[in-house]
Design a protein around this motif. Sequence first.
Motif, PDB file in Angstrom:
ATOM      1  N   ASP A 197       0.522   5.263  -0.064  1.00 36.18           N
ATOM      2  CA  ASP A 197      -0.420   6.391  -0.026  1.00 36.18           C
ATOM      3  C   ASP A 197       0.350   7.703  -0.155  1.00 36.18           C
ATOM      4  O   ASP A 197       1.567   7.734  -0.046  1.00 36.18           O
TER       5      ASP A 197
ATOM      6  N   ARG B 206       0.858  -1.189   0.000  1.00 33.66           N
ATOM      7  CA  ARG B 206       0.000   0.000   0.000  1.00 33.66           C
ATOM      8  C   ARG B 206       0.894   1.239   0.000  1.00 33.66           C
ATOM      9  O   ARG B 206       1.736   1.404   0.886  1.00 33.66           O
TER      10      ARG B 206
ATOM     11  N   ASN C 149      -2.514   5.094  -3.535  1.00 38.26           N
ATOM     12  CA  ASN C 149      -3.512   6.091  -3.098  1.00 38.26           C
ATOM     13  C   ASN C 149      -4.884   5.448  -2.931  1.00 38.26           C
ATOM     14  O   ASN C 149      -5.903   6.028  -3.304  1.00 38.26           O
ATOM     15  N   GLY C 150      -4.896   4.196  -2.412  1.00 38.83           N
ATOM     16  CA  GLY C 150      -6.167   3.511  -2.152  1.00 38.83           C
ATOM     17  C   GLY C 150      -6.759   2.812  -3.366  1.00 38.83           C
ATOM     18  O   GLY C 150      -7.794   2.167  -3.263  1.00 38.83           O
TER      19      GLY C 150
END
Length: 278
Positions: free
Chosen positions: A105, A103, A165-166
């Motif tokens: 972000d 992940r 970014n998700g």
Amino acid sequence: MTRLGATALAAVLLIGTTVFPAVSQTLRLEGPLIQGGLLIGHTDPGSVVTVDGTETQVSRGGLFAIGLGRDAPSTVKVRVATTDGSTTARDLKIERRRYDIQRIDGLPKKQVAPSAEDLKRIGDDSRRIAAVRADASALTDFAGGFAWPLAGRLSGVFGSQRILNGEPRRPHAGVDVAAPQGTPVKAPADGVVALTHGDMFFTGKTLMIDHGHGLNSVYAHMSAIEVEQGQRVLKGQIIGRVGATGRATGPHLHWGVSLFDIALDPALLAGSMTPPVP
Ligand SMILES: [Zn+2]
């Protein structure tokens, strides 16, 4: 039918079964019951096999393939109906895997819109690949076992995924093997070359092999392709050379194996790499 006729027919049938005893193997499966795995099925010729309700191609000899995708459910139902009217059903318990998820972000929102020309190429490429993946030939080469197409450092594993970014990106649908430019790439199994392309947008020089029943393999980023579309290739035969064509940061082979469009883990098919790479 006369009594004599019926008796004669019974005698023929009896002789038939006595002389040619049918070795029944209504449902025999080889392969790992794990997400990303390929199962080779053996059944009696003429049987109808369904996997989770969908009919699967069975060869004249009774061979079939089951692909367990990256996110295959914990239970897969296999049902076999043989020509004598009997049915066998089995629930396969599928081992769940943990995948490498990254992940990231807070990335700057930089929008690099691909040009109209690039978009057209990307669309054409994916249509060509999809057309190969939609095809199911009568070949049964998928049942002959797979070997690594080359030895090298595993620089990318199956199923890994980045969430930027998700936004989840497409999971990695194969393995990456880093090796020097020009390293020979060998066919991991017998098959027929289903596609060659000199310059795909993402995958550069790209080759696909049909191993039958919808099982296909793809080789990307190569510096050279050494076989032609339609050519029969044998396990171990050189099909191309490692490169960094298309979108690649360094020389490596991306190797993918799919059953139709269900990506499987090539590392599960090929087993341990020989020679082992330190
Ligand atoms: Zn890759």
